[in-house]
Write an enzyme that holds these catalytic residues in place. Structure first.
Site, PDB file in Angstrom:
ATOM      1  CG  HIS A 145       1.522  -0.982  -2.448  1.00 12.89           C
ATOM      2  ND1 HIS A 145       0.748  -0.828  -3.572  1.00 12.89           N
ATOM      3  CD2 HIS A 145       0.761  -0.542  -1.420  1.00 12.89           C
ATOM      4  CE1 HIS A 145      -0.437  -0.335  -3.248  1.00 12.89           C
ATOM      5  NE2 HIS A 145      -0.462  -0.137  -1.944  1.00 12.89           N
ATOM      6  CG  HIS A 180       1.234   1.356  -6.570  1.00 16.34           C
ATOM      7  ND1 HIS A 180       2.139   1.950  -5.717  1.00 16.34           N
ATOM      8  CD2 HIS A 180      -0.003   1.648  -6.072  1.00 16.34           C
ATOM      9  CE1 HIS A 180       1.487   2.599  -4.764  1.00 16.34           C
ATOM     10  NE2 HIS A 180       0.185   2.425  -4.943  1.00 16.34           N
ATOM     11  N   GLY A 212       3.540   4.272   4.221  1.00 21.66           N
ATOM     12  CA  GLY A 212       3.894   5.336   3.283  1.00 21.66           C
ATOM     13  C   GLY A 212       3.449   6.688   3.816  1.00 21.66           C
TER      14      GLY A 212
HETATM   15  P1  AMP Z   1      -2.907   1.072   0.527  1.00 22.47           P
HETATM   16  O1  AMP Z   1      -2.820  -0.227  -0.200  1.00 22.47           O
HETATM   17  O2  AMP Z   1      -3.359   2.212  -0.317  1.00 22.47           O
HETATM   18  O3  AMP Z   1      -3.664   0.944   1.822  1.00 22.47           O
HETATM   19  O4  AMP Z   1      -1.428   1.442   0.944  1.00 22.47           O
HETATM   20  C1  AMP Z   1      -0.647   0.558   1.689  1.00 22.47           C
HETATM   21  C2  AMP Z   1       0.605   1.269   2.128  1.00 22.47           C
HETATM   22  O5  AMP Z   1       1.323   1.717   0.988  1.00 22.47           O
HETATM   23  C3  AMP Z   1       0.297   2.523   2.963  1.00 22.47           C
HETATM   24  O6  AMP Z   1       1.251   2.621   4.016  1.00 22.47           O
HETATM   25  C4  AMP Z   1       0.463   3.629   1.970  1.00 22.47           C
HETATM   26  O7  AMP Z   1       0.807   4.870   2.545  1.00 22.47           O
HETATM   27  C5  AMP Z   1       1.611   3.088   1.121  1.00 22.47           C
HETATM   28  N1  AMP Z   1       1.635   3.735  -0.183  1.00 22.47           N
HETATM   29  C6  AMP Z   1       0.591   3.914  -1.035  1.00 22.47           C
HETATM   30  N2  AMP Z   1       0.988   4.618  -2.112  1.00 22.47           N
HETATM   31  C7  AMP Z   1       2.309   4.897  -1.936  1.00 22.47           C
HETATM   32  C8  AMP Z   1       3.286   5.602  -2.693  1.00 22.47           C
HETATM   33  N3  AMP Z   1       2.996   6.162  -3.851  1.00 22.47           N
HETATM   34  N4  AMP Z   1       4.552   5.689  -2.189  1.00 22.47           N
HETATM   35  C9  AMP Z   1       4.866   5.116  -1.008  1.00 22.47           C
HETATM   36  N5  AMP Z   1       3.983   4.437  -0.241  1.00 22.47           N
HETATM   37  C10 AMP Z   1       2.721   4.332  -0.703  1.00 22.47           C
END
Ligand code: AMP
Length: 283
Positions: free
Chosen positions: A39, A36, A149
């Site tokens: 990311h 999204h 994030g």
């Molecule tokens: P995930 O796919 O959930 O493992 O997240 C991958 C990376 O994207 C991680 O570093 C998360 O912290 C970051 N992330 C997920 N959601 C957000 C968001 N809303 N804003 C910024 N970074 C995000």
């Protein structure tokens, strides 16, 4: 240009070695996919810092407990590839679990202090799974920068600590949380909220903001602020709390009675079948 997708860890290592030899700076964004705008904001941050941007998509079985949502975690590789192409990512690494954890895999990375608090209290073994896979990914990519994030504040803090404690040669960058217009933190899991839950979920950010506002006006009693937050969310019938705690920014150390340093409120709550986490730095 179409993005190159690499599945074999050895092939990724060859590519990144070649780029390093050419003197290129590498930035790495690890994800679990279902991408999204949050990311993509990490990808944009990566692009600002480096010549080459590498994104991984791997739903890491090691960080899911037996009763968690590994099976139902959203997977949408075709859309993800299109998004990464539009964001000019150089390479997508999308390994298989069998390649990441071949038979006989034994070695894990763990943190002795910070993995058992907050999310770790409710997800035993989760952060070992995260640290182990991130360590493996860092070894394969050997990036100059890794972008995470702050949405996953405890994860970001633990990874920063691992890099420092284990003398890893890269810089970890924490990127602010991207939110929907009503304040809900963007998350792949939001896709699984019903329309009513989706509306209710925005209360988390509102309640965190009002804690920050009350603190700004002079309230420093930690328990009072935590209770204020819990009481506000208790009004929303669907929420089931795991935790809501105020801790020190950066270290996640607990406060005593008084908030006397920059703070962060961290929350995990279930809404229907979906587990949401969020946080807000203040003070
Ligand atoms: P995930 O796919 O959930 O493992 O997240 C991958 C990376 O994207 C991680 O570093 C998360 O912290 C970051 N992330 C997920 N959601 C957000 C968001 N809303 N804003 C910024 N970074 C995000």
């Amino acid at each position: 240009m179409p993005i190159s997708t690499v599945i074999a860890p050895g092939e990724l290592r060859e590519l990144t070695q070649k780029w390093r030899k050419e003197g290129k700076k590498l930035a790495f964004v690890p994800t679990m996919g279902a991408l999204h705008a949050g990311h993509i904001s990490l990808v944009e941050e990566a692009r600002k810092r480096a010549d080459i941007v590498i994104v991984s998509i791997f739903v890491n079985p090691m960080q899911f407990g037996p009763n968690e949502d590994f099976g139902s975690y959203p997977r949408m590789l075709v859309q993800d590839i299109a998004r990464l192409e539009a964001s000019h990512v150089d390479v997508l690494f999308a390994p298989n679990a069998a390649d990441m954890y071949p038979e006989g895999f034994q070695t894990v990375v763990s943190n002795s202090e910070m993995s058992d608090i907050l999310c770790g209290r409710f997800r035993p073994g989760h952060f070992s799974g995260v640290l182990t896979v991130v360590n493996k990914l860092f070894n394969l990519v050997q990036p100059n920068y890794a972008i995470f994030g702050k949405k996953d504040y405890q994860q970001f803090t633990l990874i920063s600590k691992m890099v420092k404690d284990l003398c890893m040669d890269l810089e970890v960058i924490g990127h602010p949380t991207l939110r929907e217009s009503d304040g809900l933190a963007m998350s792949s899991r939001n896709l699984r909220l019903s329309p009513q839950e989706r509306e209710e979920a925005a209360q988390i950010h509102r309640a965190m903001q009002s804690v920050a506002a009350v603190h700004k006006k002079g309230e420093v009693d930690r328990e009072k602020l935590e209770h204020q937050f819990q009481d506000e969310l208790a009004k929303v019938p669907g929420f089931r709390f795991e935790y809501a705690e105020i801790r020190e920014q950066g270290t996640l150390n607990a406060f005593g009675k008084t908030i006397d340093k920059p703070a962060v409120i961290l929350v995990a709550a279930h809404l229907g079948s979906v587990r949401l986490i969020d946080n807000l730095e203040f003070g």
